[in-house]
Design an enzyme around this catalytic site. Sequence first.
Site, PDB file in Angstrom:
ATOM      1  N   ASP A 179      -0.426  -4.742   5.727  1.00 44.60           N
ATOM      2  CA  ASP A 179      -1.479  -5.610   5.193  1.00 44.60           C
ATOM      3  C   ASP A 179      -1.386  -5.727   3.674  1.00 44.60           C
ATOM      4  OD1 ASP A 179      -2.231  -2.890   4.996  1.00 44.60           O
ATOM      5  OD2 ASP A 179      -4.307  -3.459   4.649  1.00 44.60           O
ATOM      6  N   GLU A 180      -1.938  -6.816   3.179  1.00 42.92           N
ATOM      7  CA  GLU A 180      -2.236  -7.034   1.760  1.00 42.92           C
ATOM      8  C   GLU A 180      -1.040  -6.897   0.830  1.00 42.92           C
ATOM      9  OE1 GLU A 180      -6.977  -5.950   1.711  1.00 42.92           O
ATOM     10  OE2 GLU A 180      -5.578  -4.376   1.120  1.00 42.92           O
ATOM     11  N   VAL A 181       0.082  -7.518   1.203  1.00 44.42           N
ATOM     12  CA  VAL A 181       1.214  -7.631   0.276  1.00 44.42           C
ATOM     13  C   VAL A 181       0.941  -8.823  -0.633  1.00 44.42           C
ATOM     14  CG1 VAL A 181       3.672  -8.132   0.064  1.00 44.42           C
ATOM     15  CG2 VAL A 181       2.864  -6.535   1.812  1.00 44.42           C
ATOM     16  N   HIS A 202       0.839  -1.206   0.000  1.00 42.66           N
ATOM     17  CA  HIS A 202       0.000   0.000   0.000  1.00 42.66           C
ATOM     18  C   HIS A 202       0.872   1.253   0.000  1.00 42.66           C
ATOM     19  CE1 HIS A 202      -4.105  -1.493   0.323  1.00 42.66           C
ATOM     20  NE2 HIS A 202      -3.660  -2.439   1.134  1.00 42.66           N
ATOM     21  N   GLU A 214      -1.663  -8.848  10.013  1.00 43.46           N
ATOM     22  CA  GLU A 214      -0.617  -9.645   9.380  1.00 43.46           C
ATOM     23  C   GLU A 214       0.729  -9.552  10.092  1.00 43.46           C
ATOM     24  OE1 GLU A 214      -3.273  -8.516   5.766  1.00 43.46           O
ATOM     25  OE2 GLU A 214      -2.823  -7.765   7.775  1.00 43.46           O
TER      26      GLU A 214
END
Length: 844
Positions: A514-516, A428, A566
Amino acid sequence: MKNTLILFTFLCFPCLFAVGQSTSEMQKVTIKWNLKQNHFQAKKAFLAEFVIINNGSKDFPINQAKLYFSYPRIIQQTISENVSFKNIGGEFCSIDFPENHPVIAPKDSLVISYVANGYSYSFTDAPSGLYWVLERDLNKTYPVANFNVNHIPASEKNTLKIAPEKVFNKNELISLIPSQQLKPILPSPKSYQSGTGFFQLDADTKIAFDSEFKNEVELFNNELEQLLGRKLAQSDIGNTAKIQVKKVSGLADEAYRLKVEKDKIMLSASSSSGIFYAIQSLKMMMPPNSWSKKNNSIAIPCAQVFDAPGFGYRSFMLDVARNFQTKKQIFKVIDLLALYKINNLHFHLNDDEGWRLAIPGLPELTEVGAKRAHTLDDSRWLHPSYGSGGVAEFPGTGFYSKQDFIDILKYAKTRHINVIPEVETPGHARAAIKAMDARYQHFMKMGKPMEARQYLLRDTLDKSVYNSVQKFNDNVMNIGLPSTYAFIEKVIDEIKEMYRLADAPLNTIHMGGDEVPKGVWQKSPAIDKLMEANHIKNYDDLWYYYFDKANEILTSRGLYLSGWEEVAMRKTELDGKQVYIANPDFVNKNFHPYVWNNVWGRGQEDLAYRLANAGYKVIISSATNFYFDLAYQKDADELGQYWASYIGLDKSFYYNPFDHYRTATEDPQDNPLDTSIFKNKERLTNYGASNIVGLQSQIWTEKIQSSDDLEYMLLPRLLGYAERAWVKTTDWMTEVDKEKSDALYQTDWNSFVNVVGQRDLPRLNSYAGGFNYRIPIAGAKVENGKVIANIQLPGFIIRYTTNGAEPSVKSKTYETPIAYKGTIKLKVFNALGRAGRTVEILNP
C-alpha cells in the site's frame, strides 16, 4: 535593557550553562502546548503555541539548544520571530533557535506561536516525545520532564467535547434485561435452547475425551486448575464421566454441539477446532466472576447449543512496527482472540518506523531497524517517531527473537489461531532500507562490495523525488535491484523455517503493497535498465511487474500472496481521468486483497465489492467500522485518530458485509451521512458474495504507547467485530422494510450490549490477567427541570457529584432524575471501581 544584559552575560560566559547547570536543572525547563484556534482565519488551519518556561534558578541558554519532538501536522507558518521549525522526516520535527536568541531567565518564559495545516481536534494531535539536545554534547538528550497539553480552549469547548445529550440520545432505547434471560455466549450461537437447573462443576468432576482432542482438553484443564484449585481427573468415555468430549461425523469444520444437563456435559465436533470452540462457549456459560477467585464449585446453566461460523476467516491485525508490544502481551491478545473464536492473527511486523522480527543472517534488521533514538542520519538506528523520544526504550524500541516468534506461533497454534506474517513491501519499508544501508556500509568498509550489495534495497544512484503519506522521501524498496528480491527471499525463507520449527501452519505471507507515492523510481538508473530489459513503457506498470515477481517467490514455496487492496488494482484512464479497476492480470492467481479503503464520501465505497465481483478473494477490513485505532467518539479527550470515522461499539456490531451501504450512518466528521453518495456505486453480486472470504479488524499503533492503551482501543469493540465475523447475516440485515429492520436491529443491539455489560466485560476484569477495556461515558440531559442519565452498557453504575468534585466510588449512585440546580458531574464505574471519563451537565 534587561534582554540586552542577559544576552551580554550569556555571550561573555558561554560555558556557564554547560558547567553549572545539571540534568536536574534541565528538568526544571517545562513546556506547555496550547491549541488556540481551529479554522484560523477561516481556513483549513489552526493556531497553536509552545510555551517554554524556565522554573530553574539559572538562565536557560536556549540558543545552544534544539527541541525535538513528534508531530502529525505540517507547520505552515511561524508567527513568532527568531525561531524555525523543521520536518526531518515522518513525524520527526525540531525547533531551532539562532545564536542571537536571548536566554530564558529564571521564572521567565518564551512563547512560540505557529499556524499548522488541517485541524487539531484531539489530544492525540498534540506534539509528543519532546526532548532537548544541547550543542555542547550532541550525543546526549534531555527529555522534557514536564509537558502539559491544553487542547481544549474555552472558546472551542462546545465543538471539541461531545455533548452528553448526544450520548443520551444514542443510549435512549437501551434497557436492562434480567441477567437470567440473557443468552450467555458471545458471539451468538446459531441455536441456544435454555434448560432447567444447573450442572455443578467442581474439582471432583471427571472428564473423558477422544484422544485427538487431547490438546484442547489439556488447555481447558489447565484453566480449570486456576478456577477450582486442581485439574479434573480423566475417565474413559462412558456414563461415569460427567464431562464427555466426543468426535462425531457430519459437522462442518469449526462447528460443534454442546449439551449441559444437571448430571453431565457433552461436547461434540468433527474437528479439534470445533471442540475448542465448544469449550470456549462452555466457559462463557460459567458465572463471569469465576476467574476472579478460587471456586468450590461453578454452576453452569443447563442448555443445548449448536453452532458454526458464518465466515471461515476471522482475523485481527496488530501493528507492532509503529509501537512495540511485548511477547507477554501478544500471548494475552491471543487468549482474547481465542475466547471470541477469532482464528487469525495478522502480524504487522515491519514498517517505516520499525522492524520487529529477528532474521538470522541479517542482524542489522533488529540492531538498526528495531531501535529508535535520537539521530539525524539513521546510520546506527532509526530516528524517533510517534512520541518515542530521544532514547531507545519501549515502545519505540523492541523486537521478537527467533525463539520469541516460535513461542508465539506455538501458543497461537494450540489455540487454533493462524499467525499471518506481514512483510511490508515495496513501500512502508524504511526500517528495512536503513538496516540494509548499515549492512552495506559495514561490508564496504571491510572491502567486500559483493557482500555489501547482496541485500541492498536502494539504488545508490537514484535521484527520484517523492513524499509518502507519512512524509518520508526514502521509504520505498527499489524493485529494479536483484538484491531487493534476494532480500525478500531471504526473509521469507527464514520466516518459513520458524514456522517449520514451531510446527505451525503457513499458507500465505501478507506482502503489504500500500501507499507507494507518486514519483518513486522515476530517476533510478536501476529502474531504467529494468524497464528497458522488460519492455516496460509506463512507470505505473512497474507495480504489476513487482507483484508478479513477489508472487513467483511465494508460489515457488507453496504459499499464496496476500496484500492490501492495491495488489489487486490497476491504474488506467477513463474519460481522460486516472481511475483504478480490478486488475485482470492477477485475478486467477489466488491473490487475497485486504480492502480497507471504504471511507464514506471519498469515492471508494464500493471497492471491496468491485474486487469481489471481479473474482478476487476479498477480506473486508473496512476503515469505517474495523479500524480500532480510531477514536470511539468525537471528543477531544478520547484517545485515537479520526481520519476515516469515529468508531463506537455499535459500528463494529452493525456492519453489514454484504450491503454496507445500508448500515452507513455517519460521515468521517460524525455528521449524518448523505446516502446519495451510494447512488451509482457497484453492488455486490451473488458471485461476488461468494468471494467475501472473511472480515478483519485491525489496530495501527501510532498513538498507542502501552498495553493499557492497546486494550482500551481493542475492547469492547472487538466483541462487536467478533459477533459480526461469526454471525454472517441476521434478520435485520435482510429485512427489506426499513421500519421492521430498525426494530429487529434494536432488539438485537439491546441484547448484545446487555451481554457485554453484564457478562463479558465483568469476565474480562479477571480473564487472562484482566483487560483495561474502555468504560463508556454517561449520557445525560435536562428534562422537566431535572437531569436524567443513562448508559450504553447495562450492569455498569453511574455515580455523580454536585459540589464540583470528581465522582468516586463513594459518590452517590444515580438511580432517579437529579433535581439539583447547577453543574453536575457524572462518571460510569465497573464492579471493580474503575471508571470512564467524567461528563458535566448544567441544570440551569
